[in-house]
Write a protein that holds these residues in place. Structure first.
Motif, PDB file in Angstrom:
ATOM      1  N   GLY A 154       0.787  -1.219   0.000  1.00  0.00           N
ATOM      2  CA  GLY A 154       0.000   0.000   0.000  1.00  0.00           C
ATOM      3  C   GLY A 154       0.819   1.269   0.000  1.00  0.00           C
ATOM      4  O   GLY A 154       0.521   2.207   0.737  1.00  0.00           O
ATOM      5  N   PHE A 155       1.845   1.304  -0.854  1.00  0.00           N
ATOM      6  CA  PHE A 155       2.681   2.494  -1.012  1.00  0.00           C
ATOM      7  C   PHE A 155       2.835   2.799  -2.499  1.00  0.00           C
ATOM      8  O   PHE A 155       2.826   1.888  -3.340  1.00  0.00           O
ATOM      9  N   LEU A 156       2.990   4.081  -2.821  1.00  0.00           N
ATOM     10  CA  LEU A 156       3.431   4.485  -4.146  1.00  0.00           C
ATOM     11  C   LEU A 156       4.940   4.645  -4.078  1.00  0.00           C
ATOM     12  O   LEU A 156       5.444   5.439  -3.281  1.00  0.00           O
ATOM     13  N   VAL A 157       5.652   3.867  -4.892  1.00  0.00           N
ATOM     14  CA  VAL A 157       7.119   3.876  -4.874  1.00  0.00           C
ATOM     15  C   VAL A 157       7.610   4.385  -6.220  1.00  0.00           C
ATOM     16  O   VAL A 157       7.169   3.889  -7.270  1.00  0.00           O
ATOM     17  N   ILE A 158       8.506   5.359  -6.206  1.00  0.00           N
ATOM     18  CA  ILE A 158       9.030   5.917  -7.455  1.00  0.00           C
ATOM     19  C   ILE A 158      10.548   5.830  -7.416  1.00  0.00           C
ATOM     20  O   ILE A 158      11.200   6.396  -6.528  1.00  0.00           O
ATOM     21  N   ALA A 159      11.120   5.102  -8.374  1.00  0.00           N
ATOM     22  CA  ALA A 159      12.568   4.939  -8.463  1.00  0.00           C
ATOM     23  C   ALA A 159      13.134   5.836  -9.548  1.00  0.00           C
ATOM     24  O   ALA A 159      12.513   6.031 -10.601  1.00  0.00           O
ATOM     25  N   ASN A 160      14.315   6.350  -9.309  1.00  0.00           N
ATOM     26  CA  ASN A 160      15.028   7.082 -10.352  1.00  0.00           C
ATOM     27  C   ASN A 160      15.330   6.132 -11.511  1.00  0.00           C
ATOM     28  O   ASN A 160      15.659   4.962 -11.308  1.00  0.00           O
ATOM     29  N   GLY A 161      15.254   6.630 -12.732  1.00  0.00           N
ATOM     30  CA  GLY A 161      15.603   5.839 -13.906  1.00  0.00           C
ATOM     31  C   GLY A 161      14.417   5.104 -14.489  1.00  0.00           C
ATOM     32  O   GLY A 161      13.472   4.743 -13.802  1.00  0.00           O
ATOM     33  N   SER A 162      14.462   4.879 -15.791  1.00  0.00           N
ATOM     34  CA  SER A 162      13.400   4.149 -16.482  1.00  0.00           C
ATOM     35  C   SER A 162      13.633   2.646 -16.357  1.00  0.00           C
ATOM     36  O   SER A 162      14.739   2.211 -16.022  1.00  0.00           O
ATOM     37  N   PRO A 163      12.618   1.817 -16.609  1.00  0.00           N
ATOM     38  CA  PRO A 163      12.803   0.368 -16.525  1.00  0.00           C
ATOM     39  C   PRO A 163      13.931  -0.102 -17.448  1.00  0.00           C
ATOM     40  O   PRO A 163      13.950   0.218 -18.639  1.00  0.00           O
ATOM     41  N   ASN A 164      14.891  -0.833 -16.871  1.00  0.00           N
ATOM     42  CA  ASN A 164      16.046  -1.342 -17.620  1.00  0.00           C
ATOM     43  C   ASN A 164      16.823  -0.225 -18.321  1.00  0.00           C
ATOM     44  O   ASN A 164      17.488  -0.452 -19.335  1.00  0.00           O
ATOM     45  N   GLY A 165      16.739   0.989 -17.776  1.00  0.00           N
ATOM     46  CA  GLY A 165      17.430   2.121 -18.376  1.00  0.00           C
ATOM     47  C   GLY A 165      18.929   2.071 -18.143  1.00  0.00           C
ATOM     48  O   GLY A 165      19.455   1.235 -17.395  1.00  0.00           O
ATOM     49  N   SER A 166      19.630   2.969 -18.794  1.00  0.00           N
ATOM     50  CA  SER A 166      21.083   3.051 -18.668  1.00  0.00           C
ATOM     51  C   SER A 166      21.480   4.474 -18.320  1.00  0.00           C
ATOM     52  O   SER A 166      20.681   5.402 -18.412  1.00  0.00           O
ATOM     53  N   GLY A 167      22.736   4.629 -17.934  1.00  0.00           N
ATOM     54  CA  GLY A 167      23.228   5.941 -17.546  1.00  0.00           C
ATOM     55  C   GLY A 167      23.189   6.118 -16.040  1.00  0.00           C
ATOM     56  O   GLY A 167      23.129   5.138 -15.285  1.00  0.00           O
ATOM     57  N   SER A 168      23.229   7.352 -15.596  1.00  0.00           N
ATOM     58  CA  SER A 168      23.278   7.640 -14.164  1.00  0.00           C
ATOM     59  C   SER A 168      22.219   8.675 -13.796  1.00  0.00           C
ATOM     60  O   SER A 168      21.662   9.355 -14.660  1.00  0.00           O
ATOM     61  N   THR A 169      21.976   8.785 -12.502  1.00  0.00           N
ATOM     62  CA  THR A 169      20.926   9.660 -11.998  1.00  0.00           C
ATOM     63  C   THR A 169      21.518  10.755 -11.121  1.00  0.00           C
ATOM     64  O   THR A 169      22.710  10.762 -10.823  1.00  0.00           O
ATOM     65  N   THR A 170      20.648  11.673 -10.670  1.00  0.00           N
ATOM     66  CA  THR A 170      21.040  12.737  -9.767  1.00  0.00           C
ATOM     67  C   THR A 170      20.025  12.822  -8.633  1.00  0.00           C
ATOM     68  O   THR A 170      18.901  12.319  -8.748  1.00  0.00           O
ATOM     69  N   SER A 171      20.416  13.490  -7.566  1.00  0.00           N
ATOM     70  CA  SER A 171      19.503  13.652  -6.435  1.00  0.00           C
ATOM     71  C   SER A 171      18.281  14.477  -6.811  1.00  0.00           C
ATOM     72  O   SER A 171      17.197  14.287  -6.243  1.00  0.00           O
ATOM     73  N   MET A 202      16.446  14.149  -9.203  1.00  0.00           N
ATOM     74  CA  MET A 202      15.404  13.269  -9.710  1.00  0.00           C
ATOM     75  C   MET A 202      14.488  12.787  -8.591  1.00  0.00           C
ATOM     76  O   MET A 202      13.312  12.484  -8.829  1.00  0.00           O
ATOM     77  N   LEU A 203      14.999  12.706  -7.373  1.00  0.00           N
ATOM     78  CA  LEU A 203      14.151  12.356  -6.234  1.00  0.00           C
ATOM     79  C   LEU A 203      13.152  13.476  -5.952  1.00  0.00           C
ATOM     80  O   LEU A 203      11.975  13.223  -5.675  1.00  0.00           O
ATOM     81  N   THR A 204      13.620  14.705  -6.036  1.00  0.00           N
ATOM     82  CA  THR A 204      12.724  15.846  -5.859  1.00  0.00           C
ATOM     83  C   THR A 204      11.675  15.876  -6.960  1.00  0.00           C
ATOM     84  O   THR A 204      10.500  16.186  -6.717  1.00  0.00           O
ATOM     85  N   GLN A 205      12.074  15.548  -8.192  1.00  0.00           N
ATOM     86  CA  GLN A 205      11.111  15.483  -9.293  1.00  0.00           C
ATOM     87  C   GLN A 205      10.020  14.450  -8.998  1.00  0.00           C
ATOM     88  O   GLN A 205       8.846  14.668  -9.309  1.00  0.00           O
ATOM     89  N   SER A 206      10.406  13.328  -8.391  1.00  0.00           N
ATOM     90  CA  SER A 206       9.427  12.297  -8.045  1.00  0.00           C
ATOM     91  C   SER A 206       8.396  12.838  -7.065  1.00  0.00           C
ATOM     92  O   SER A 206       7.186  12.610  -7.218  1.00  0.00           O
ATOM     93  N   ILE A 207       8.863  13.553  -6.056  1.00  0.00           N
ATOM     94  CA  ILE A 207       7.945  14.122  -5.059  1.00  0.00           C
ATOM     95  C   ILE A 207       7.039  15.159  -5.715  1.00  0.00           C
ATOM     96  O   ILE A 207       5.818  15.160  -5.503  1.00  0.00           O
ATOM     97  N   ASP A 208       7.631  16.046  -6.506  1.00  0.00           N
ATOM     98  CA  ASP A 208       6.843  17.085  -7.184  1.00  0.00           C
ATOM     99  C   ASP A 208       5.729  16.450  -8.021  1.00  0.00           C
ATOM    100  O   ASP A 208       4.581  16.904  -8.008  1.00  0.00           O
ATOM    101  N   TRP A 209       6.088  15.410  -8.765  1.00  0.00           N
ATOM    102  CA  TRP A 209       5.117  14.759  -9.645  1.00  0.00           C
ATOM    103  C   TRP A 209       3.989  14.114  -8.844  1.00  0.00           C
ATOM    104  O   TRP A 209       2.808  14.274  -9.178  1.00  0.00           O
ATOM    105  N   ALA A 210       4.335  13.397  -7.778  1.00  0.00           N
ATOM    106  CA  ALA A 210       3.312  12.721  -6.974  1.00  0.00           C
ATOM    107  C   ALA A 210       2.351  13.723  -6.344  1.00  0.00           C
ATOM    108  O   ALA A 210       1.129  13.518  -6.343  1.00  0.00           O
TER     109      ALA A 210
END
Length: 415
Positions: free
Chosen positions: A94-111, A113-121
């Motif tokens: 019963g949680f909405l979980v948002i991970a950085n990166g697309s499914p099976n994506g490549s490359g690297s992420t930044t912090s 992107m976590l803020t973007q997840s919160i903003d979007w939700a």
């Protein structure tokens, strides 16, 4: 202090490729349990409104509102399914979980992107036509991450919307980043792979520098740096993460008994447990950031307590808002300061601060505000999420500075 130059160097140089290797091994685990073990079978999806992220959610949204958990992957990998079993297990409870990166994506992420997840939700919870309209509990948000992803979680843990921070097999690499510990005001939990975990020394160092009064939990399980994320339902790390999030985000005190007290559910098990300031009942305290209690002889020592701060003169309510400034900690090379902004007798839609620093002082990094300039007279404006304040309500921001923080002044103008 971090007298582990070899370990720090290894982590700094190798944590991303090392964890990326772990990611590659666990992308398509053979032991995947589709749906997770919770009451709401879950899977993942993507959204055009949040590119380069992977969203885990119950297949059928329950009537109860879903708290939000945003996640940084091991190696700061942009593969949002690299800890698939673990994250889907959490979502199934019963949680909405948002991970950085697309499914099976490549490359690297930044912090960021976590803020973007919160903003979007937060935006989706109020957007007409969204499947999440009114379905999310935006007052209960956790941030977490594994290894390099834990560093991303630290970087945004001062976001005022975050309820708790979770650090998995991670720890700050440099003393220069310790300000991220001193500014913590919300509960934090560490889940580490024991002494064989390469992040173990840094996590222990961080534990010793947490602000006095901060609610904190640390559990060590002797599985090494790789954790149990690829096991069915995320293994033991998945089970314990669900319990912690149920407690902190859903108020489940039965789950909380696993973490609190001398006879906690994880005590006297394969987990080695440490606790600070943990209680089951009532709201968790939110202390002002404070320095490590023990000074360090290293070139970048832990801050020693500064005298009780005296707020700078405020501008009353004549311009719609007021502000106070205080030094939270001071050491030879720099300081950490806090600023509280309070709306006057009427609500405001935004604020601007004029911060005047003493000679020789400069802003090194700021959170919950945007600074223009770094020394002398510095202008600070609100972030997108903390500009609107009801009458009499406050928000907090802060910064790490160089030089001496004593004698600075601040005034506020509503915009």
């Amino acid at each position: 202090m971090r007298k582990r130059s070899i370990i720090s160097a290894i982590l700094a140089a190798a944590v991303a490729p090392m964890c990326a290797g772990i990611v590659a091994l666990t992308t398509t685990p053979a032991a995947a349990a589709v749906g997770g073990s919770g009451p709401y079978p879950a899977d993942y999806e993507t959204s055009t409104g949040l590119p380069n992220h992977t969203i885990y959610r119950p297949g059928t949204l329950p009537s109860e509102k879903l708290p939000i958990f945003v996640w940084g992957n091991g190696g700061c990998s942009a593969n949002g399914t690299s800890q698939l079993n673990f994250l889907r297990e959490i979502a199934s409870h019963g949680f909405l979980v948002i991970a950085n990166g697309s499914p099976n994506g490549s490359g690297s992420t930044t912090s960021q992107m976590l803020t973007q997840s919160i903003d979007w939700a937060v935006a989706e919870n109020s957007r007409q036509g969204s499947k999440y309209l009114g379905k999310l509990d935006t007052s209960k948000i956790a941030v977490g991450g594994f290894s390099c992803g834990g560093l991303e979680a630290y970087a945004v843990s001062n976001d005022s919307r975050i309820t708790t921070t979770t650090i998995f097999s991670s720890g700050l690499l440099n003393d220069a980043d310790d300000y991220q510990l001193y500014r913590l005001t919300k509960p934090i939990a560490y889940f580490i792979g024991g002494p064989s975990d390469i992040a173990y020394p840094n996590a222990i160092d961080d534990w010793g520098k947490l602000p006095a009064g901060l609610p904190a939990f640390m559990g060590n399980l002797d599985v090494g740096h790789g954790g149990t994320y690829s096991q069915t339902n995320g293994g033991e790390f998945g089970r314990v993460a669900v319990l912690y999030l149920k407690w902190r985000l859903k108020g489940d005190t039965t789950a909380g008994t696993n973490f609190v007290g001398a006879n906690c559910g994880l005590c006297n098990t394969q987990w080695r447990v440490q606790q600070k300031n943990l209680t089951l009942d009532g709201p968790s305290p939110s202390p002002s950031p404070s320095p490590s209690p023990s000074p360090s002889p290293s070139p970048s020592p832990s801050p020693s307590p500064s005298p009780s701060p005296s707020p700078s003169p405020s501008n009353g309510g004549t311009q719609g808002c007021s502000a106070t400034y205080s030094v939270q900690s001071q050491w030879n090379e720099g300081f950490v300061a806090a600023i509280d902004v309070t709306a006057g007798s009427a609500a405001i839609n935004g604020w601007k601060l004029t911060l005047t620093l003493p000679a020789g002082a400069a802003v090194a990094s700021m959170w919950n505000g945007v600074n223009s300039g770094t020394s002398g007279t510095v202008t600070v404006t609100n972030m997108s999420y903390n500009g609107q304040l009801p009458a009499g309500q406050s928000t907090s921001l802060g910064f790490q500075g160089t030089g001496s923080g004593a004698g600075a002044t601040v005034t506020c103008t509503a915009v």
